[in-house]
Scaffold this motif. Structure first.
Motif, PDB file in Angstrom:
ATOM      1  N   SER A 166      -4.278 -13.034  -9.583  1.00  0.00           N
ATOM      2  CA  SER A 166      -4.206 -14.418  -9.077  1.00  0.00           C
ATOM      3  C   SER A 166      -2.768 -14.916  -8.926  1.00  0.00           C
ATOM      4  CB  SER A 166      -4.996 -15.363  -9.990  1.00  0.00           C
ATOM      5  OG  SER A 166      -6.377 -15.139  -9.861  1.00  0.00           O
ATOM      6  N   PRO A 167      -1.870 -14.654  -9.900  1.00  0.00           N
ATOM      7  CA  PRO A 167      -0.488 -15.115  -9.711  1.00  0.00           C
ATOM      8  C   PRO A 167       0.180 -14.511  -8.467  1.00  0.00           C
ATOM      9  CG  PRO A 167      -0.877 -14.527 -12.004  1.00  0.00           C
ATOM     10  CD  PRO A 167      -2.069 -14.048 -11.233  1.00  0.00           C
ATOM     11  N   TYR A 168      -0.284 -13.333  -8.061  1.00  0.00           N
ATOM     12  CA  TYR A 168       0.310 -12.701  -6.878  1.00  0.00           C
ATOM     13  C   TYR A 168      -0.006 -13.477  -5.598  1.00  0.00           C
ATOM     14  CZ  TYR A 168       1.887  -8.524  -9.326  1.00  0.00           C
ATOM     15  OH  TYR A 168       2.557  -7.653 -10.149  1.00  0.00           O
ATOM     16  N   ALA A 169      -1.158 -14.120  -5.563  1.00  0.00           N
ATOM     17  CA  ALA A 169      -1.498 -14.936  -4.394  1.00  0.00           C
ATOM     18  C   ALA A 169      -0.500 -16.073  -4.236  1.00  0.00           C
ATOM     19  CB  ALA A 169      -2.920 -15.474  -4.528  1.00  0.00           C
ATOM     20  N   ASP A 170      -0.167 -16.722  -5.354  1.00  0.00           N
ATOM     21  CA  ASP A 170       0.821 -17.800  -5.300  1.00  0.00           C
ATOM     22  C   ASP A 170       2.198 -17.263  -4.919  1.00  0.00           C
ATOM     23  OD1 ASP A 170      -1.115 -19.613  -6.070  1.00  0.00           O
ATOM     24  OD2 ASP A 170      -0.669 -19.391  -8.205  1.00  0.00           O
ATOM     25  N   ARG A 171       2.564 -16.131  -5.492  1.00  0.00           N
ATOM     26  CA  ARG A 171       3.869 -15.542  -5.175  1.00  0.00           C
ATOM     27  C   ARG A 171       3.958 -15.170  -3.697  1.00  0.00           C
ATOM     28  NH1 ARG A 171       5.055 -10.644  -9.048  1.00  0.00           N
ATOM     29  NH2 ARG A 171       6.792 -10.472  -7.568  1.00  0.00           N
ATOM     30  N   LEU A 172       2.878 -14.604  -3.178  1.00  0.00           N
ATOM     31  CA  LEU A 172       2.878 -14.199  -1.768  1.00  0.00           C
ATOM     32  C   LEU A 172       3.012 -15.412  -0.856  1.00  0.00           C
ATOM     33  CD1 LEU A 172       2.604 -11.910   0.277  1.00  0.00           C
ATOM     34  CD2 LEU A 172       0.113 -12.172   0.143  1.00  0.00           C
ATOM     35  N   LEU A 182       4.153 -17.686  13.067  1.00  0.00           N
ATOM     36  CA  LEU A 182       4.165 -16.550  12.152  1.00  0.00           C
ATOM     37  C   LEU A 182       3.611 -16.958  10.791  1.00  0.00           C
ATOM     38  CD1 LEU A 182       4.916 -13.669  11.375  1.00  0.00           C
ATOM     39  CD2 LEU A 182       7.248 -14.481  10.908  1.00  0.00           C
ATOM     40  N   GLU A 183       4.063 -18.111  10.292  1.00  0.00           N
ATOM     41  CA  GLU A 183       3.554 -18.586   8.996  1.00  0.00           C
ATOM     42  C   GLU A 183       2.050 -18.829   9.069  1.00  0.00           C
ATOM     43  OE1 GLU A 183       4.330 -22.148   5.708  1.00  0.00           O
ATOM     44  OE2 GLU A 183       5.653 -21.933   7.442  1.00  0.00           O
ATOM     45  N   THR A 184       1.598 -19.385  10.200  1.00  0.00           N
ATOM     46  CA  THR A 184       0.173 -19.654  10.380  1.00  0.00           C
ATOM     47  C   THR A 184      -0.644 -18.366  10.363  1.00  0.00           C
ATOM     48  OG1 THR A 184       0.646 -21.644  11.682  1.00  0.00           O
ATOM     49  CG2 THR A 184      -1.529 -20.670  11.945  1.00  0.00           C
ATOM     50  N   LYS A 185      -0.064 -17.288  10.870  1.00  0.00           N
ATOM     51  CA  LYS A 185      -0.786 -16.011  10.910  1.00  0.00           C
ATOM     52  C   LYS A 185      -0.726 -15.271   9.577  1.00  0.00           C
ATOM     53  CE  LYS A 185      -0.342 -15.207  15.874  1.00  0.00           C
ATOM     54  NZ  LYS A 185       0.282 -14.378  16.944  1.00  0.00           N
ATOM     55  N   LEU A 186       0.304 -15.501   8.796  1.00  0.00           N
ATOM     56  CA  LEU A 186       0.433 -14.811   7.510  1.00  0.00           C
ATOM     57  C   LEU A 186      -0.345 -15.510   6.400  1.00  0.00           C
ATOM     58  CD1 LEU A 186       4.244 -13.859   7.536  1.00  0.00           C
ATOM     59  CD2 LEU A 186       2.304 -12.294   7.750  1.00  0.00           C
ATOM     60  N   SER A 187      -0.384 -16.824   6.441  1.00  0.00           N
ATOM     61  CA  SER A 187      -1.023 -17.579   5.355  1.00  0.00           C
ATOM     62  C   SER A 187      -2.501 -17.245   5.157  1.00  0.00           C
ATOM     63  CB  SER A 187      -0.853 -19.083   5.589  1.00  0.00           C
ATOM     64  OG  SER A 187       0.509 -19.452   5.432  1.00  0.00           O
ATOM     65  N   PRO A 188      -3.282 -16.994   6.228  1.00  0.00           N
ATOM     66  CA  PRO A 188      -4.694 -16.633   5.998  1.00  0.00           C
ATOM     67  C   PRO A 188      -4.878 -15.368   5.171  1.00  0.00           C
ATOM     68  CG  PRO A 188      -4.371 -17.317   8.272  1.00  0.00           C
ATOM     69  CD  PRO A 188      -3.011 -17.216   7.656  1.00  0.00           C
ATOM     70  N   LEU A 189      -3.869 -14.492   5.173  1.00  0.00           N
ATOM     71  CA  LEU A 189      -3.969 -13.299   4.340  1.00  0.00           C
ATOM     72  C   LEU A 189      -3.992 -13.685   2.862  1.00  0.00           C
ATOM     73  CD1 LEU A 189      -1.450 -10.954   6.207  1.00  0.00           C
ATOM     74  CD2 LEU A 189      -3.935 -11.039   6.424  1.00  0.00           C
ATOM     75  N   GLU A 234      -7.418 -15.206   2.118  1.00  0.00           N
ATOM     76  CA  GLU A 234      -8.416 -14.145   1.988  1.00  0.00           C
ATOM     77  C   GLU A 234      -8.333 -13.494   0.600  1.00  0.00           C
ATOM     78  OE1 GLU A 234      -9.874 -10.072   4.314  1.00  0.00           O
ATOM     79  OE2 GLU A 234      -8.178 -11.256   5.070  1.00  0.00           O
ATOM     80  N   LEU A 235      -7.102 -13.293   0.115  1.00  0.00           N
ATOM     81  CA  LEU A 235      -6.926 -12.727  -1.217  1.00  0.00           C
ATOM     82  C   LEU A 235      -7.536 -13.640  -2.279  1.00  0.00           C
ATOM     83  CD1 LEU A 235      -5.720 -10.772  -3.289  1.00  0.00           C
ATOM     84  CD2 LEU A 235      -3.536 -12.011  -3.065  1.00  0.00           C
ATOM     85  N   ARG A 236      -7.282 -14.925  -2.173  1.00  0.00           N
ATOM     86  CA  ARG A 236      -7.823 -15.875  -3.146  1.00  0.00           C
ATOM     87  C   ARG A 236      -9.353 -15.869  -3.126  1.00  0.00           C
ATOM     88  NH1 ARG A 236      -3.260 -19.995  -1.590  1.00  0.00           N
ATOM     89  NH2 ARG A 236      -1.821 -19.754  -3.340  1.00  0.00           N
ATOM     90  N   GLU A 237      -9.932 -15.798  -1.931  1.00  0.00           N
ATOM     91  CA  GLU A 237     -11.386 -15.797  -1.822  1.00  0.00           C
ATOM     92  C   GLU A 237     -11.986 -14.556  -2.479  1.00  0.00           C
ATOM     93  OE1 GLU A 237     -12.065 -16.155   2.332  1.00  0.00           O
ATOM     94  OE2 GLU A 237     -11.601 -18.320   2.398  1.00  0.00           O
ATOM     95  N   LYS A 238     -11.334 -13.431  -2.305  1.00  0.00           N
ATOM     96  CA  LYS A 238     -11.840 -12.199  -2.902  1.00  0.00           C
ATOM     97  C   LYS A 238     -11.722 -12.242  -4.432  1.00  0.00           C
ATOM     98  CE  LYS A 238     -11.006  -9.298   1.139  1.00  0.00           C
ATOM     99  NZ  LYS A 238     -12.454  -9.204   1.457  1.00  0.00           N
ATOM    100  N   LEU A 252      -3.331  -4.410   3.550  1.00  0.00           N
ATOM    101  CA  LEU A 252      -2.524  -5.627   3.570  1.00  0.00           C
ATOM    102  C   LEU A 252      -1.137  -5.401   4.148  1.00  0.00           C
ATOM    103  CD1 LEU A 252      -2.247  -8.590   2.938  1.00  0.00           C
ATOM    104  CD2 LEU A 252      -1.632  -8.003   0.578  1.00  0.00           C
ATOM    105  N   SER A 253      -0.470  -4.329   3.733  1.00  0.00           N
ATOM    106  CA  SER A 253       0.876  -4.067   4.265  1.00  0.00           C
ATOM    107  C   SER A 253       0.845  -3.917   5.772  1.00  0.00           C
ATOM    108  CB  SER A 253       1.458  -2.808   3.614  1.00  0.00           C
ATOM    109  OG  SER A 253       1.739  -3.023   2.252  1.00  0.00           O
ATOM    110  N   GLY A 254      -0.179  -3.220   6.254  1.00  0.00           N
ATOM    111  CA  GLY A 254      -0.298  -3.037   7.697  1.00  0.00           C
ATOM    112  C   GLY A 254      -0.532  -4.346   8.430  1.00  0.00           C
ATOM    113  N   GLN A 255      -1.344  -5.221   7.837  1.00  0.00           N
ATOM    114  CA  GLN A 255      -1.607  -6.513   8.479  1.00  0.00           C
ATOM    115  C   GLN A 255      -0.347  -7.375   8.500  1.00  0.00           C
ATOM    116  OE1 GLN A 255      -5.456  -8.581   8.013  1.00  0.00           O
ATOM    117  NE2 GLN A 255      -5.855  -7.122   6.346  1.00  0.00           N
ATOM    118  N   ILE A 256       0.392  -7.355   7.394  1.00  0.00           N
ATOM    119  CA  ILE A 256       1.653  -8.107   7.339  1.00  0.00           C
ATOM    120  C   ILE A 256       2.618  -7.569   8.392  1.00  0.00           C
ATOM    121  CG2 ILE A 256       3.726  -8.512   5.953  1.00  0.00           C
ATOM    122  CD1 ILE A 256       1.894  -8.658   3.492  1.00  0.00           C
ATOM    123  N   GLY A 257       2.767  -6.242   8.435  1.00  0.00           N
ATOM    124  CA  GLY A 257       3.667  -5.638   9.404  1.00  0.00           C
ATOM    125  C   GLY A 257       3.264  -5.927  10.833  1.00  0.00           C
ATOM    126  N   GLY A 258       1.949  -5.918  11.100  1.00  0.00           N
ATOM    127  CA  GLY A 258       1.481  -6.194  12.455  1.00  0.00           C
ATOM    128  C   GLY A 258       1.794  -7.595  12.910  1.00  0.00           C
TER     129      GLY A 258
END
Length: 369
Positions: A182-188, A265-272, A275-279, A298-304
């Motif tokens: 959970s702390p990683y979601a906030d950090r991300l 870019l921020e709008t496209k990254l934030s849903p990731l 999604e992590l929080r929901e899981k 996840l790394s691939g989605q961020i890179g894309g």
């Protein structure tokens, strides 16, 4: 103006407090002129369409009304004064457009008459200016592309390792995954916001550099053409003012595109992150099964998403350079002997609209004081 221009205007209204408000005439002009642009394939068709004044009045009123709960009494008074004035301007645009076209044509004819004996030298000076402008703007386009590439690389370096760290934690901790991850979601999320903010700050100065280069070029052009425009300095200055307005507008559009690119870019990254929080909120028995494929990709989605940003924003430098050069080429064409053109009279019309709104707002400020 795109709908985002109206959003900017609404944003300004939303933060108004107390008895004072700093609402720019530029924002109102964006709304008024942008309304015409949205109604037709171009502003000319929209102006000639003789749109009912009630429509533009309703458009402006809705911009205020949508935020009345959060704005001050000063904003309400501003609404009462701005909407009727803008509506009156709208009603005069069609008539002003034809008159201005005739005026620009007459001024161009006068200017051409003065410079025709020097047509070859004027053409040479204009061609030299265009070539110099192309050469001078080139490094700025490359600078922007290089900066965008650096930003993309830095984003990857900042975000992708965090995703890999989460994968490692997932493998190491089979128990309390919610508590560990959970702390990683906030950090991300925090890292996304911080790095996108840094990215935007590095792109902002680019447009200012471009504007300074355009201003310098126009001043050089004014100096080089002045000797050939004796007794027509006013007409020459007006053409250069129109050119300056169009170039400034292009630079402002570039600023908006760069800002929009960063926000997108921020709008496209934030849903990731969401999604992590929901899981992580799922039942403990299914968290691992759900998180494993998510973190693997996840790394691939961020890179894309970062690559999409790089490809979308990188070419903006070349695009604005082409626009600025095109505007100077249009002026050269308009100054050619026997050219059957009235220049971009709609550009002058828009400038006239903005000047009138600026004067109106200045009058409001003086009354307030």
């Amino acid at each position: 103006m795109s709908p985002k221009g109206a959003v900017i205007f609404l944003g300004l209204l939303a933060i108004i407090a107390g008895a004072q408000a700093e609402v720019s005439a530029e924002q109102v002009a964006d709304v008024v002129w942008g309304y015409f642009s949205q109604l037709g394939s171009n502003a000319k068709e929209a102006v000639e369409a003789q749109i009912p004044t009630s429509e533009i009045s309703q458009k402006l009123n809705s911009l205020f009304q949508d935020n009345l709960d959060t704005v001050s009494a000063y904003a309400l008074e501003l609404q009462k004064q701005v909407v009727p004035f803008a509506t009156q301007l709208h009603g005069r645009l069609a008539e002003d457009s034809q008159k201005l076209k005739e005026q620009v044509q007459e001024e161009l004819n006068q200017l051409r008459a003065r410079i025709t004996p020097h047509a070859e030298e004027v053409r040479r000076q204009m061609t030299s200016t265009i070539q110099n402008l192309q050469a001078q703007l080139g490094p700025y386009a490359e600078e922007l592309r290089s900066q965008v590439n650096r930003n993309a690389a830095e984003l990857r370096q900042g975000l992708e390792p965090l995703a890999e760290e989460m994968r490692a934690k997932l493998r190491e901790n089979m128990g309390d995954l919610q508590g560990v991850l959970s702390p990683y979601a906030d950090r991300l999320q925090q890292r996304i916001e911080a790095q996108v903010g840094t990215l935007k700050a590095t792109l902002d100065p680019y447009a200012n550099k471009l504007k300074a280069e355009a201003d310098r070029t126009l001043e050089e052009l004014r100096t080089s053409l002045a000797p050939f425009a004796q007794d027509a300095q006013g007409q020459l200055n007006r053409q250069l003012e129109g050119l300056s307005f169009q170039m400034q507008k292009g630079v402002e559009e570039l600023k908006a595109k760069l800002s929009e690119g960063a926000l997108d870019l921020e709008t496209k990254l934030s849903p990731l992150v969401q999604e992590l929080r929901e899981k992580l909120q799922q039942d403990a028995s299914s968290v691992q099964e759900s998180l494993t494929p998510y973190l693997d990709g996840l790394s691939g989605q961020i890179g894309g998403r970062i690559e999409e940003f790089r490809q979308a924003v990188g070419p903006h430098g070349e695009s604005i350079n082409q626009l600025l050069v095109q505007k100077v080429e249009e002026m050269r064409s308009n100054l050619e002997p026997y050219a059957d053109k009235a220049g971009d009279h709609l550009g002058f019309l828009e400038k006239n609209l903005r000047d009138k709104l600026a004067s109106f707002f200045e009058g409001l400020k003086q009354k307030e004081n």
